[in-house]
Design a protein around this motif. Structure first.
Motif, PDB file in Angstrom:
ATOM      1  N   GLY A  59      -4.014 -53.215 -14.603  1.00  0.00           N
ATOM      2  CA  GLY A  59      -3.011 -53.956 -15.353  1.00  0.00           C
ATOM      3  C   GLY A  59      -3.590 -54.538 -16.622  1.00  0.00           C
ATOM      4  N   LEU A  60      -2.774 -55.315 -17.348  1.00  0.00           N
ATOM      5  CA  LEU A  60      -3.234 -55.961 -18.569  1.00  0.00           C
ATOM      6  C   LEU A  60      -4.280 -57.029 -18.246  1.00  0.00           C
ATOM      7  CD1 LEU A  60       0.075 -56.515 -20.587  1.00  0.00           C
ATOM      8  CD2 LEU A  60      -1.803 -54.954 -21.172  1.00  0.00           C
ATOM      9  N   VAL A  61      -5.262 -57.130 -19.114  1.00  0.00           N
ATOM     10  CA  VAL A  61      -6.340 -58.094 -18.905  1.00  0.00           C
ATOM     11  C   VAL A  61      -5.993 -59.408 -19.603  1.00  0.00           C
ATOM     12  CG1 VAL A  61      -8.783 -58.600 -19.287  1.00  0.00           C
ATOM     13  CG2 VAL A  61      -8.052 -56.256 -18.773  1.00  0.00           C
ATOM     14  N   GLU A  62      -5.929 -60.481 -18.816  1.00  0.00           N
ATOM     15  CA  GLU A  62      -5.790 -61.838 -19.367  1.00  0.00           C
ATOM     16  C   GLU A  62      -7.171 -62.478 -19.360  1.00  0.00           C
ATOM     17  OE1 GLU A  62      -2.966 -64.404 -17.346  1.00  0.00           O
ATOM     18  OE2 GLU A  62      -4.214 -66.147 -17.815  1.00  0.00           O
ATOM     19  N   LEU A  63      -7.559 -63.040 -20.495  1.00  0.00           N
ATOM     20  CA  LEU A  63      -8.873 -63.654 -20.621  1.00  0.00           C
ATOM     21  C   LEU A  63      -8.747 -65.171 -20.694  1.00  0.00           C
ATOM     22  CD1 LEU A  63     -10.569 -61.340 -23.284  1.00  0.00           C
ATOM     23  CD2 LEU A  63     -10.738 -61.224 -20.797  1.00  0.00           C
ATOM     24  N   VAL A  64      -9.587 -65.850 -19.960  1.00  0.00           N
ATOM     25  CA  VAL A  64      -9.599 -67.310 -19.926  1.00  0.00           C
ATOM     26  C   VAL A  64     -10.992 -67.780 -20.331  1.00  0.00           C
ATOM     27  CG1 VAL A  64      -9.246 -69.356 -18.503  1.00  0.00           C
ATOM     28  CG2 VAL A  64      -7.927 -67.274 -18.050  1.00  0.00           C
ATOM     29  N   SER A  65     -11.054 -68.716 -21.257  1.00  0.00           N
ATOM     30  CA  SER A  65     -12.355 -69.212 -21.719  1.00  0.00           C
ATOM     31  C   SER A  65     -12.292 -70.723 -21.886  1.00  0.00           C
ATOM     32  CB  SER A  65     -12.721 -68.561 -23.060  1.00  0.00           C
ATOM     33  OG  SER A  65     -13.898 -69.147 -23.591  1.00  0.00           O
ATOM     34  N   LEU A  66     -13.394 -71.389 -21.552  1.00  0.00           N
ATOM     35  CA  LEU A  66     -13.472 -72.836 -21.731  1.00  0.00           C
ATOM     36  C   LEU A  66     -13.958 -73.217 -23.123  1.00  0.00           C
ATOM     37  CD1 LEU A  66     -15.057 -73.965 -18.324  1.00  0.00           C
ATOM     38  CD2 LEU A  66     -12.648 -73.633 -18.923  1.00  0.00           C
ATOM     39  N   LEU A  67     -14.274 -72.238 -23.985  1.00  0.00           N
ATOM     40  CA  LEU A  67     -14.901 -72.537 -25.273  1.00  0.00           C
ATOM     41  C   LEU A  67     -13.936 -72.931 -26.387  1.00  0.00           C
ATOM     42  CD1 LEU A  67     -17.285 -71.223 -23.750  1.00  0.00           C
ATOM     43  CD2 LEU A  67     -17.954 -70.194 -25.922  1.00  0.00           C
ATOM     44  N   PRO A  68     -12.784 -72.268 -26.552  1.00  0.00           N
ATOM     45  CA  PRO A  68     -11.969 -72.564 -27.738  1.00  0.00           C
ATOM     46  C   PRO A  68     -11.455 -74.011 -27.735  1.00  0.00           C
ATOM     47  CG  PRO A  68     -11.356 -70.441 -26.809  1.00  0.00           C
ATOM     48  CD  PRO A  68     -12.238 -71.122 -25.794  1.00  0.00           C
ATOM     49  N   SER A  69     -11.993 -74.822 -28.635  1.00  0.00           N
ATOM     50  CA  SER A  69     -11.549 -76.208 -28.751  1.00  0.00           C
ATOM     51  C   SER A  69     -10.927 -76.489 -30.117  1.00  0.00           C
ATOM     52  CB  SER A  69     -12.736 -77.166 -28.518  1.00  0.00           C
ATOM     53  OG  SER A  69     -13.793 -76.894 -29.425  1.00  0.00           O
ATOM     54  N   SER A  70     -11.189 -75.626 -31.108  1.00  0.00           N
ATOM     55  CA  SER A  70     -10.626 -75.864 -32.444  1.00  0.00           C
ATOM     56  C   SER A  70      -9.402 -74.992 -32.721  1.00  0.00           C
ATOM     57  CB  SER A  70     -11.695 -75.612 -33.513  1.00  0.00           C
ATOM     58  OG  SER A  70     -12.234 -74.307 -33.399  1.00  0.00           O
ATOM     59  N   TYR A  71      -9.033 -74.132 -31.788  1.00  0.00           N
ATOM     60  CA  TYR A  71      -7.852 -73.280 -31.912  1.00  0.00           C
ATOM     61  C   TYR A  71      -7.355 -72.959 -30.502  1.00  0.00           C
ATOM     62  CZ  TYR A  71     -11.044 -69.571 -30.596  1.00  0.00           C
ATOM     63  OH  TYR A  71     -11.970 -68.812 -29.912  1.00  0.00           O
ATOM     64  N   PRO A  72      -6.080 -72.687 -30.298  1.00  0.00           N
ATOM     65  CA  PRO A  72      -5.544 -72.508 -28.932  1.00  0.00           C
ATOM     66  C   PRO A  72      -5.770 -71.100 -28.388  1.00  0.00           C
ATOM     67  CG  PRO A  72      -3.769 -72.373 -30.522  1.00  0.00           C
ATOM     68  CD  PRO A  72      -4.994 -72.707 -31.318  1.00  0.00           C
ATOM     69  N   GLY A  73      -7.039 -70.737 -28.208  1.00  0.00           N
ATOM     70  CA  GLY A  73      -7.361 -69.389 -27.723  1.00  0.00           C
ATOM     71  C   GLY A  73      -7.966 -69.390 -26.342  1.00  0.00           C
ATOM     72  N   HIS A  74      -7.688 -70.425 -25.544  1.00  0.00           N
ATOM     73  CA  HIS A  74      -8.339 -70.548 -24.236  1.00  0.00           C
ATOM     74  C   HIS A  74      -7.717 -69.654 -23.174  1.00  0.00           C
ATOM     75  CE1 HIS A  74      -4.988 -73.239 -24.483  1.00  0.00           C
ATOM     76  NE2 HIS A  74      -5.127 -73.742 -23.277  1.00  0.00           N
ATOM     77  N   VAL A  75      -6.447 -69.225 -23.356  1.00  0.00           N
ATOM     78  CA  VAL A  75      -5.801 -68.310 -22.396  1.00  0.00           C
ATOM     79  C   VAL A  75      -5.061 -67.248 -23.217  1.00  0.00           C
ATOM     80  CG1 VAL A  75      -4.296 -68.081 -20.394  1.00  0.00           C
ATOM     81  CG2 VAL A  75      -5.433 -70.268 -20.826  1.00  0.00           C
ATOM     82  N   LEU A  76      -5.528 -66.003 -23.140  1.00  0.00           N
ATOM     83  CA  LEU A  76      -4.986 -64.929 -23.982  1.00  0.00           C
ATOM     84  C   LEU A  76      -4.637 -63.715 -23.136  1.00  0.00           C
ATOM     85  CD1 LEU A  76      -7.638 -65.027 -26.868  1.00  0.00           C
ATOM     86  CD2 LEU A  76      -5.383 -66.112 -26.846  1.00  0.00           C
ATOM     87  N   ILE A  77      -3.573 -63.033 -23.506  1.00  0.00           N
ATOM     88  CA  ILE A  77      -3.262 -61.753 -22.869  1.00  0.00           C
ATOM     89  C   ILE A  77      -3.641 -60.658 -23.870  1.00  0.00           C
ATOM     90  CG2 ILE A  77      -0.841 -61.684 -23.641  1.00  0.00           C
ATOM     91  CD1 ILE A  77      -1.924 -60.633 -20.146  1.00  0.00           C
ATOM     92  N   THR A  78      -4.461 -59.719 -23.425  1.00  0.00           N
ATOM     93  CA  THR A  78      -4.949 -58.664 -24.317  1.00  0.00           C
ATOM     94  C   THR A  78      -4.080 -57.412 -24.180  1.00  0.00           C
ATOM     95  OG1 THR A  78      -6.396 -57.522 -22.749  1.00  0.00           O
ATOM     96  CG2 THR A  78      -7.250 -59.548 -23.776  1.00  0.00           C
ATOM     97  N   GLU A  79      -4.445 -56.372 -24.919  1.00  0.00           N
ATOM     98  CA  GLU A  79      -3.776 -55.081 -24.803  1.00  0.00           C
ATOM     99  C   GLU A  79      -4.685 -54.077 -24.108  1.00  0.00           C
ATOM    100  OE1 GLU A  79      -2.930 -54.561 -28.927  1.00  0.00           O
ATOM    101  OE2 GLU A  79      -1.042 -55.650 -28.822  1.00  0.00           O
ATOM    102  N   ASP A  80      -5.675 -54.610 -23.385  1.00  0.00           N
ATOM    103  CA  ASP A  80      -6.611 -53.760 -22.638  1.00  0.00           C
ATOM    104  C   ASP A  80      -6.159 -53.627 -21.184  1.00  0.00           C
ATOM    105  OD1 ASP A  80      -8.299 -53.422 -24.841  1.00  0.00           O
ATOM    106  OD2 ASP A  80      -9.321 -55.319 -24.415  1.00  0.00           O
TER     107      ASP A  80
END
Length: 357
Positions: free
Chosen positions: A297-318
């Motif tokens: 299925g589609l890969v959702e990526l979760v990261s604890l690093l993004p603090s200056s932009y809202p990129g902590h939970v992303l759905i990719t096209e992979d």
């Protein structure tokens, strides 16, 4: 807000998934409230979804942003005056690129986390390093492409950093021979993007009938497989051809993207991609429900690093599948997974896939 410093000193693959789920539930709640307060576009998206950030949720329940949203909007959660670095994604000519805005805290944490993750695979020592690319890629130190950011980020693991290709992406044999003579027989680190390594090093050396003395070497590579898939070169064939012309048998592929730089996923000795204590994945099916083990299925990526932009939970096209949890033969804890390409008609965006000769 969640303080990444609280876990930065932990071994990056030391936390069992139940403990990690607890950590992420709390940390993602803090990050979501921070971005909700600081980024108007993100706040409007959550309001439209009817999502209440003041309530505790599990990792799987936090709203994910489509990764291509960063191509259409300049999203940041801190004042523009605080931005010290702007990263851009890969893209072929004419494609829009993502812009990722980093303040000093985010930039420093990206570097620290990348160091922790990669160090777990290659050790703490800085090795003589041969970059399979051209030095021209990293000329502008304030505005990096994803390719330039990758080279600069990984260069902190090397010393005597040497570029193997000239500005025309041809082998710089004078530089390669000098590096080989100086470090032959000893441990060295090679880094590059997947198809660039294959087409501009492995194939170029083979065409010239040359071999390099790097039996004690390590290769780290990433950034897209589409070009190699088009010519039917898979991971096993890549490793075999590399070993033939360089002697290198320690190879670590990695998966990651500029929207979550730093919290990359490294391929272990057992051939699995690993999430660390700084990242996690969720695989989602056609209806965006969570897939089970072994389902693609589609890969959702979760990261604890993004603090200056809202990129902590992303759905990719992979497209990917998760392979296991806390059970990898290499001994590292966390979720493991494999990538199986991109959804049909998705834009090409891997660092090396977007490079055109």
């Amino acid at each position: 807000m969640f303080d990444l410093a609280a876990v930065i000193d932990l071994p990056p693959f030391s936390m069992a998934q139940p403990d990690k789920d607890s950590l992420f539930g709390e940390a993602l709640g803090d990050l979501t409230r921070h971005h909700y307060a600081g980024c108007g576009q993100y706040r409007r998206i959550l309001d439209a979804l009817g999502f209440d950030p003041s309530v505790m949720h599990t990792t799987r329940e936090y709203p994910y942003l489509p990764v291509r949203l960063f191509k259409d909007f300049e999203l940041m959660s801190v004042p523009p005056a605080d931005i010290v670095k702007t990263l851009t994604s890969s893209g072929t000519s004419g494609q829009a690129v993502s812009k990722i805005f980093l303040d000093q805290t985010a930039a420093v944490m990206q570097t620290k986390v990348l160091s922790k993750i990669v160090g777990d695979f290659i050790g703490p020592q800085r090795l003589p390093m041969l970059v399979i690319d051209s030095a021209s890629v990293v000329k502008d130190r304030r505005h990096f492409s994803a390719r330039g950011a990758g080279i600069i980020g990984f260069s902190m693991f090397g010393r005597d950093v040497t570029y193997a290709l000239d500005e025309n992406m041809a082998l710089d044999m004078a530089a390669i021979e000098a590096f080989s003579e100086k470090h032959k027989g000893g441990p060295v680190l090679l880094f590059g993007f997947t198809s660039i390594v294959f087409l501009h090093l492995i194939e170029a050396l083979a065409e010239k009938g040359l071999k390099l003395p790097f039996e004690q070497g390590i290769l780290i590579h990433g950034g897209g497989w589409k070009k190699l898939a088009d010519i039917a070169v898979d991971n096993d064939a890549f490793k075999a051809r590399l070993a033939d012309v360089t002697g290198i048998e320690r190879v670590h592929n990695y998966y990651g993207m500029v929207e979550q730089t730093g919290s990359i996923f490294m391929e272990c000795e057992a051939g699995r991609l690993h999430s660390s204590i700084f990242s996690d994945i969720v695989i989602r099916g056609n209806d965006f429900s969570e897939c089970g083990q072994g389902e693609k299925g589609l890969v959702e990526l979760v990261s604890l690093l993004p603090s200056s932009y809202p990129g902590h939970v992303l759905i990719t096209e992979d497209i990917g599948e998760w392979l296991g949890v806390d059970d990898c033969p290499c001994g590292r804890l966390g979720k493991t997974f494999a990538i199986h390409g991109r959804v049909r008609q998705a834009e090409v965006r891997g660092c090396s896939d977007t490079f055109t000769s």
